[in-house]
Design an enzyme around this catalytic site. Structure first.
Site, short mmCIF file in Angstrom:
data_model
loop_
_atom_site.label_atom_id
_atom_site.label_comp_id
_atom_site.label_asym_id
_atom_site.label_seq_id
_atom_site.Cartn_x
_atom_site.Cartn_y
_atom_site.Cartn_z
N SER A 71 0.84 -1.19 0.00
CA SER A 71 0.00 0.00 0.00
C SER A 71 0.87 1.24 0.00
CB SER A 71 -0.90 0.02 1.24
OG SER A 71 -1.59 1.24 1.36
N TYR A 91 -1.71 -1.33 10.29
CA TYR A 91 -1.87 -1.44 8.84
C TYR A 91 -0.64 -0.93 8.09
CZ TYR A 91 -3.99 -1.38 4.23
OH TYR A 91 -4.25 -1.62 2.91
#
Length: 270
Positions: free
Chosen positions: A142, A156
């Protein structure tokens, strides 16, 4: 390669980027193995791919949060005589709220799905790729792995930063032998991700130019791993964001991250 068609294993294939990868690779005449927890969605996708592209589509329902999940998945592949040429480590989700407001088993499951399972899958499958002289591993990371962490969704960005560094090292270890490894780093992507984390209302306020379609992300990812790129950030906007944060002093970057994360991260559990 001696097989008529390469075989791609896609985790988290039931929706979003995972199902987009399955469709894109099947369109390139790959046989596919689809794995996730939702059997009904996997079966529907498998039927679609068989009908549209004439490929073999195998469904292996699996929960990667199970400590034995990867071992069981690979045993199922071996039982069927399936040799994986493309591994797409896509399975993932977010845990909203502040770190201490979630029970440890919640965090432990998250780390197994986003860190331990993709690492173990790569370890179990890459030897066969090396022996055959061909393989592709796409680790869906990401943009969050390139910018400072945020309050809320505490693990995350950390998990995605790990996947980026892991992919770089694995790519270097396999240079020149036909095995390419790429960390694919999308930003905001249209999918169910934000519905699951309960942040749909927050992220819906983000302007449209910040978003990408899953099939566009996947197209860039396939092109990047075929080129041999160890890391690829999708979309011009996301690449600009990465570059800007890289140029900023750490303190300024962290302050900006703190301000912006309130717009799209659920920071306190209810």
């Amino acid at each position: 390669m001696t097989k008529a068609r390469p075989l791609s294993l896609i985790t988290g294939a039931s929706a979003g980027i995972g199902s987009a990868f399955a469709r894109a690779l099947a369109a390139r005449a790959h046989d596919v193995v689809l794995t996730a927890r939702r059997t009904d969605r996997l079966e529907a996708l498998a039927d679609e791919l068989r009908g549209q592209h004439g490929v073999n589509a195998t469904v292996l329902t699996n929960d990667l949060a199970d400590p034995h999940g990867v071992e069981q998945l690979c045993a199922a592949l071996d039982e069927r005589g399936l040799q994986v040429d493309w591994l797409v480590n896509n399975a993932g989700y977010g845990v909203p709220g502040r770190f201490d407001q979630n029970d440890w088993p919640v965090h432990a499951d998250f780390l197994r799905v986003l860190v331990t399972a993709p690492t173990e899958l790569a370890w179990r499958l890459i030897s066969g790729m090396r022996e055959r002289g061909y393989g592709r591993i796409v680790n869906v990371a990401s943009l969050a792995g390139h910018v400072p962490g945020s309050a809320g969704h505490t693990l995350y960005a950390a998990s995605k930063a790990y996947m980026i560094k892991f992919s770089q090292s694995l790519a270097l270890e396999n240079l020149g032998i036909g095995v390419n490894v790429c960390a694919l780093c999308p930003g905001f992507t249209y999918s169910e991700f934000h519905d699951v984390t309960g942040t749909r209302a927050l992220v819906s306020k983000m302007p449209g130019f910040m978003w990408q379609r899953a099939d566009d992300v996947v197209r860039e990812g396939i092109d990047a791993v075929e080129r041999g790129d160890a890391v690829h950030v999708t979309g011009r906007f996301n690449r600009t964001v990465k570059s800007l944060f890289k140029l900023m002093p750490d303190r300024m970057a962290l302050r900006m991250s703190a301000k912006q994360s309130k717009r799209y991260r659920a920071q306190d559990a209810e």
